[in-house]
Enzyme design. Structure first.
Site, short mmCIF file in Angstrom:
data_model
loop_
_atom_site.label_atom_id
_atom_site.label_comp_id
_atom_site.label_asym_id
_atom_site.label_seq_id
_atom_site.Cartn_x
_atom_site.Cartn_y
_atom_site.Cartn_z
N GLU A 194 44.80 43.74 36.24
CA GLU A 194 44.02 43.22 37.37
C GLU A 194 44.52 41.84 37.77
O GLU A 194 44.62 41.50 38.95
CB GLU A 194 42.53 43.16 37.00
CG GLU A 194 41.59 42.83 38.16
CD GLU A 194 41.34 41.34 38.39
OE1 GLU A 194 40.73 40.99 39.39
OE2 GLU A 194 41.78 40.52 37.57
N GLU A 195 44.82 41.03 36.77
CA GLU A 195 45.15 39.62 37.03
C GLU A 195 46.46 39.43 37.78
O GLU A 195 46.75 38.37 38.29
CB GLU A 195 45.18 38.83 35.71
CG GLU A 195 43.83 38.71 35.00
CD GLU A 195 42.83 37.81 35.72
OE1 GLU A 195 43.16 37.24 36.77
OE2 GLU A 195 41.70 37.70 35.22
N ASP A 217 32.94 42.14 37.28
CA ASP A 217 33.87 41.05 37.01
C ASP A 217 33.14 39.72 37.10
O ASP A 217 32.01 39.65 37.57
CB ASP A 217 35.05 41.09 37.99
CG ASP A 217 36.33 40.48 37.42
OD1 ASP A 217 36.26 39.67 36.47
OD2 ASP A 217 37.42 40.81 37.94
#
Ligand code: ZN
Ligand code: CO
Length: 331
Positions: A194-195, A217
């Site tokens: 995701e990052e 999140d």
């Protein structure tokens, strides 16, 4: 749940190197799932089947963490590095980092006269080696490291490494544990990468093809001294996202969240995050489009070596997700 937070957060897992943390989460969630699979990119997909009359709902919380990657090892055994995800030089300086094989090091800097020159390329990792050969016995170019810090329990609050987004994974695991079988097929996806651009969620959403998407999140807060203004406070409940840089949340999903929170007396706050994104940014653009929203966990010091959450907020997030998934969803 505090023990689960500690276990999830302290485990190694920068983007693309999520094997260890995926195993820890798999060990926790297998007992609550009807099926558990790992897809080709490494997403862990745990399904809680519905009774066949409901919707297909995809939850996403990312298991990867921000980190650094070794780009070069010099003759004296110092490691040069680049960021993996959002790591700023001011935050990295002086921190301890941990590699997958257990090697640790600290981040030092060259002589820098003007603070504006503080860039990642002026920093290095010292793992205690004196020569290149000695360093290479422990670390290779391409190896990744995450920050190295224990989770600390302050009672009503906790801080530690990688609350972004292991706390979202905790919300999903805890929801799986608590929710009753419902009408809906609930896919809990523990996503990778995701990052570095919401990547795992993209392929998982394509495969699942859900009727609705919900990312779990962290979001930042506006309640610390002289911080950028934001209408989110730690301890004031679950944050229901309206918009961030990756998505404008679907009005029907947002409405369902707000109405469910109201009906069940769950404290909530509306969130507009000016920068940053979440897995819903990928999910909602899948195929012909998926109505999507985000349940955010208010978090202080996001993308710093330790991040702080509030236990009351965590409870509100879990309650909201449980109640939503147990309800009859019209979308
Ligand atoms: Zn995150
Ligand atoms: Co992040």
């Amino acid at each position: 749940v505090k023990e689960m937070i500690k276990r999830f957060c302290e485990t190694f897992g920068p983007s693309g190197y999520e094997d260890k943390v995926r195993q820890v989460i798999l060990d926790e969630v297998t007992k609550y799932a009807d099926s558990v699979t790992v897809d080709p990119l490494g997403n862990l997909i745990a399904l809680k089947k519905g009774d066949g009359t409901g919707k297909k709902v995809m939850m996403a919380g990312h298991i990867d963490e921000i980190g650094v990657i070794v780009t070069f090892i010099d003759d004296n055994g110092f490691l040069r590095f680049a960021n993996v995800g959002g790591v700023s030089p001011a935050v990295a300086l002086g921190q301890r980092v941990l590699f997958e094989n257990g090697t640790t090091g600290i981040i030092g800097q060259e002589k820098i006269d003007d603070p504006k020159d503080l860039k990642l390329e002026r920093l290095f990792i010292d793992i205690g080696a004196s020569t290149k050969a000695e360093a290479q016995q422990k670390v290779s170019v391409g190896d990744m490291a995450g920050f190295y810090a224990p989770v600390v329990d302050l009672g009503k609050r906790m801080y530690g490494k990688s609350m972004d987004d292991r706390i979202g994974c905790v919300v999903m695991a805890e929801t799986m544990k608590r929710m009753k079988r419902s009408a809906n097929d609930c896919y809990f996806v523990f996503t990778v990468q995701e990052e570095v651009g919401l990547r795992g969620a993209k392929t998982a959403a394509y495969a699942i093809s859900p009727d609705m998407g919900i990312a779990l999140d962290v979001t930042r807060t506006g309640d610390t001294p002289k911080c950028a203004p934001m209408a989110i406070e730690l301890g004031k409940g679950v944050a229901i996202k309206v918009k961030d840089a990756s998505i404008i949340c679907h009005p029907a999903v947002k409405r369902l969240m707000v109405e469910t929170a109201k009906k069940n007396g769950i404290p909530y706050q509306m969130e507009v995050l000016e920068a940053g994104g979440t897995d819903s940014g990928s999910i909602h653009l899948t195929k012909e489009g998926v109505p999507s929203g985000v349940i955010s966990i208010p978090t202080r010091y996001v993308h710093m070596p330790v991040e702080m959450i509030d236990m009351g907020d965590l409870e509100a997030c879990v309650s909201l997700l449980v109640k939503m998934l147990e309800s009859k969803i019209e979308i």
